[in-house]
Design a protein around this motif. Sequence first.
Motif, mmCIF file in Angstrom:
data_model
loop_
_atom_site.group_PDB
_atom_site.id
_atom_site.type_symbol
_atom_site.label_atom_id
_atom_site.label_comp_id
_atom_site.label_asym_id
_atom_site.label_seq_id
_atom_site.Cartn_x
_atom_site.Cartn_y
_atom_site.Cartn_z
ATOM 1 N N LYS A 108 28.667 33.008 48.229
ATOM 2 C CA LYS A 108 27.542 32.938 47.293
ATOM 3 C C LYS A 108 27.041 31.506 47.101
ATOM 4 C CE LYS A 108 28.451 37.059 44.455
ATOM 5 N NZ LYS A 108 28.769 37.557 43.102
ATOM 6 N N ARG B 49 25.077 30.379 50.262
ATOM 7 C CA ARG B 49 23.746 30.986 50.315
ATOM 8 C C ARG B 49 22.823 30.384 49.247
ATOM 9 N NH1 ARG B 49 23.721 36.381 52.580
ATOM 10 N NH2 ARG B 49 25.760 36.919 53.432
ATOM 11 N N LYS B 50 23.395 30.154 48.054
ATOM 12 C CA LYS B 50 22.606 29.576 46.959
ATOM 13 C C LYS B 50 22.046 28.210 47.347
ATOM 14 C CE LYS B 50 23.065 28.688 41.963
ATOM 15 N NZ LYS B 50 24.040 28.732 40.842
ATOM 16 N N GLU C 55 24.134 39.967 55.252
ATOM 17 C CA GLU C 55 25.267 40.282 54.389
ATOM 18 C C GLU C 55 26.558 40.355 55.199
ATOM 19 O OE1 GLU C 55 25.460 44.162 52.651
ATOM 20 O OE2 GLU C 55 24.011 44.978 54.094
ATOM 21 N N THR D 262 19.319 29.100 50.779
ATOM 22 C CA THR D 262 18.224 30.066 50.846
ATOM 23 C C THR D 262 16.856 29.460 50.537
ATOM 24 O OG1 THR D 262 18.853 30.747 48.601
ATOM 25 C CG2 THR D 262 19.536 32.156 50.420
ATOM 26 N N ARG D 263 16.806 28.374 49.749
ATOM 27 C CA ARG D 263 15.480 27.768 49.497
ATOM 28 C C ARG D 263 14.907 27.129 50.768
ATOM 29 N NH1 ARG D 263 16.678 22.189 46.127
ATOM 30 N NH2 ARG D 263 18.823 22.862 45.725
ATOM 31 N N ASP E 261 22.298 41.819 59.690
ATOM 32 C CA ASP E 261 20.977 41.765 59.063
ATOM 33 C C ASP E 261 20.253 43.044 59.451
ATOM 34 O OD1 ASP E 261 20.168 41.374 61.692
ATOM 35 O OD2 ASP E 261 19.669 39.245 61.428
ATOM 36 N N PRO F 252 14.921 31.165 53.820
ATOM 37 C CA PRO F 252 14.829 32.407 53.029
ATOM 38 C C PRO F 252 15.374 33.637 53.753
ATOM 39 C CG PRO F 252 12.770 31.170 52.951
ATOM 40 C CD PRO F 252 13.610 30.515 53.990
ATOM 41 N N SER F 253 15.400 33.603 55.092
ATOM 42 C CA SER F 253 15.857 34.784 55.835
ATOM 43 C C SER F 253 17.330 35.103 55.586
ATOM 44 C CB SER F 253 15.640 34.580 57.343
ATOM 45 O OG SER F 253 16.456 33.526 57.836
ATOM 46 N N LEU F 254 18.072 34.150 55.012
ATOM 47 C CA LEU F 254 19.477 34.407 54.707
ATOM 48 C C LEU F 254 19.637 35.500 53.652
ATOM 49 C CD1 LEU F 254 21.018 30.800 54.673
ATOM 50 C CD2 LEU F 254 21.185 32.544 56.456
ATOM 51 N N ASN F 255 18.560 35.783 52.906
ATOM 52 C CA ASN F 255 18.607 36.880 51.934
ATOM 53 C C ASN F 255 18.778 38.236 52.626
ATOM 54 O OD1 ASN F 255 18.326 35.493 49.422
ATOM 55 N ND2 ASN F 255 16.179 35.112 49.920
ATOM 56 N N ASP F 256 18.411 38.300 53.935
ATOM 57 C CA ASP F 256 18.513 39.560 54.679
ATOM 58 C C ASP F 256 19.898 39.770 55.280
ATOM 59 O OD1 ASP F 256 15.798 39.840 54.179
ATOM 60 O OD2 ASP F 256 15.246 38.809 56.045
#
Length: 531
Positions: free
Chosen positions: A449, A452-453, A466, A456-457, A493, A460-464
Amino acid sequence: MSRSIEIYDTTLRDGTQAENFNLSVDDKVKISKQLDRLGIDFIEGGWPGSNPLAIDFFRKMQGVELRHAKLTAFGSTRHFHNKAEQDQNLLALVDAKTPAITIFGKSWDIHVTEALRIRLEDNLRIIEDSLAFLRPQVQHLIYDAEHFFDGFKNNAEYCLATIGSAVRGGAETIVLCDTNGGTLPHEIPAIISKVKEYLADLGSQVKLGIHSHNDSETAVANALISINLGLDQVQGTINGFGERCGNSNLTSIIPALVFKMGMECEVKNNIDQLCTTSRLVDELANLPHDQYQPYVGESAFAHKGGIHVSAVQRNPLTYEHIEPEKVGNIRRVLISDQAGRANIMSKAKKYGISLEPDDPLMSSIINELKERENQGYQYEAAEASFELLMRRTLGLQRKFFKLEAFRVMNHRYSMGRPPVTEATIRLHVGGSEVHTAALGDGPVNALDKALRKALTRFYPSLNDMELVDYKVRVLTGEYGTGAQVRVLVDSTDAANRWGTVGVSVNIIEASWQALVDSINYKLLKDDKTKR
């Protein structure tokens, strides 16, 4: 002209008797549909009326249209004290409204006198009565001669008499069952020869089948030799699931029949779905897939030694008995400390990396690989980490971020409350420094976490993406809790799934390595897509 063989699947009944093998009603329906797509001739659905799940399954299957397969209800001969037309077991078989019914009866005289506790002649009567009652009410009627081979060895005359009763009762097919799985292949020809002589003397044209168990690890061999001796039907389960040591494995039997024995069956037309079917059953049963399984395992067509790889690339027949694509599998070239230049070249081509066999950096890749595997790294299940290793060694890996430091703290403020885990990370992305923290369910989740925090800014594709699987393997037991560990992480992803690896005496450090590789690989894929 090639002989036609019937394929009878009992995964949903005999297979579910395996330890830790459980299927819901919906799972059974899904598997039935896939077995039908594969071209299985008979799908044994279970014992109607035995429990609410069985009743529900047969009710749901009445609304499912099978293209080829015939759903089969399974049960036993009538109870000795019941008339056939009043026996609840037989009535439940009829009520299932399946096009085929299979019932089993006793072939071994010991079971008649000790288990049923009836006279031998009474057993012959209930076999005939039960089949005669069912015959006009069903399209296909199959009789499983339970414990046939053990019964034959103990009392051949009586054992043969039981199948005579099945013939008189109207069975379409009589299946010889090695229920305890103790029969060896060399015993089968003489027994089947006597069965054929007996049936010929009766003037019967009944079909014969084989149902073998794997307690002596000869179930597949017993099935194949029986078919070679002229039997018409083979029973088994997908992946060999079954009670004790399992049943004969249809994923091994079917390709042997089709590609090696030249037999005809409906599955022949759809055999490229064999791997898909095998994995579906494992997935729905929530069991790991056996990678070493013939034909359908991930290692069935995997090549590790450099000499093997070089030869296979010139002519696959050098180290493969059939083409993997025929059963829906793929050829894999493994990366290991046995890897030669052919292995590396094969992977480079797969990854889209330009590399010549005489490139001076080839030796650097091999040396780096061997050094890492000496430390405990393995890349068979972590090809993403190997691609990153190759790119770093060749100077092709873009640095998406640079780690400066991380810290993981685990707080347990009281023994009555769960622990709180916090991870802090400091890293650079280009000229920007990022210092962030996150709470998680344990150190690995907290690190994931926080990472990624921080990123991700910028990406942004890291939000996809897991993390979907996490495994820890202890490599050296002699140091106890100070042992070296290997961590494997599977990530996904929307389009892909990939594996990465980390190794350390510190489980958090090993996890960190695998996490960082997983994110770097995601960013690498995105970068290649943009280009």
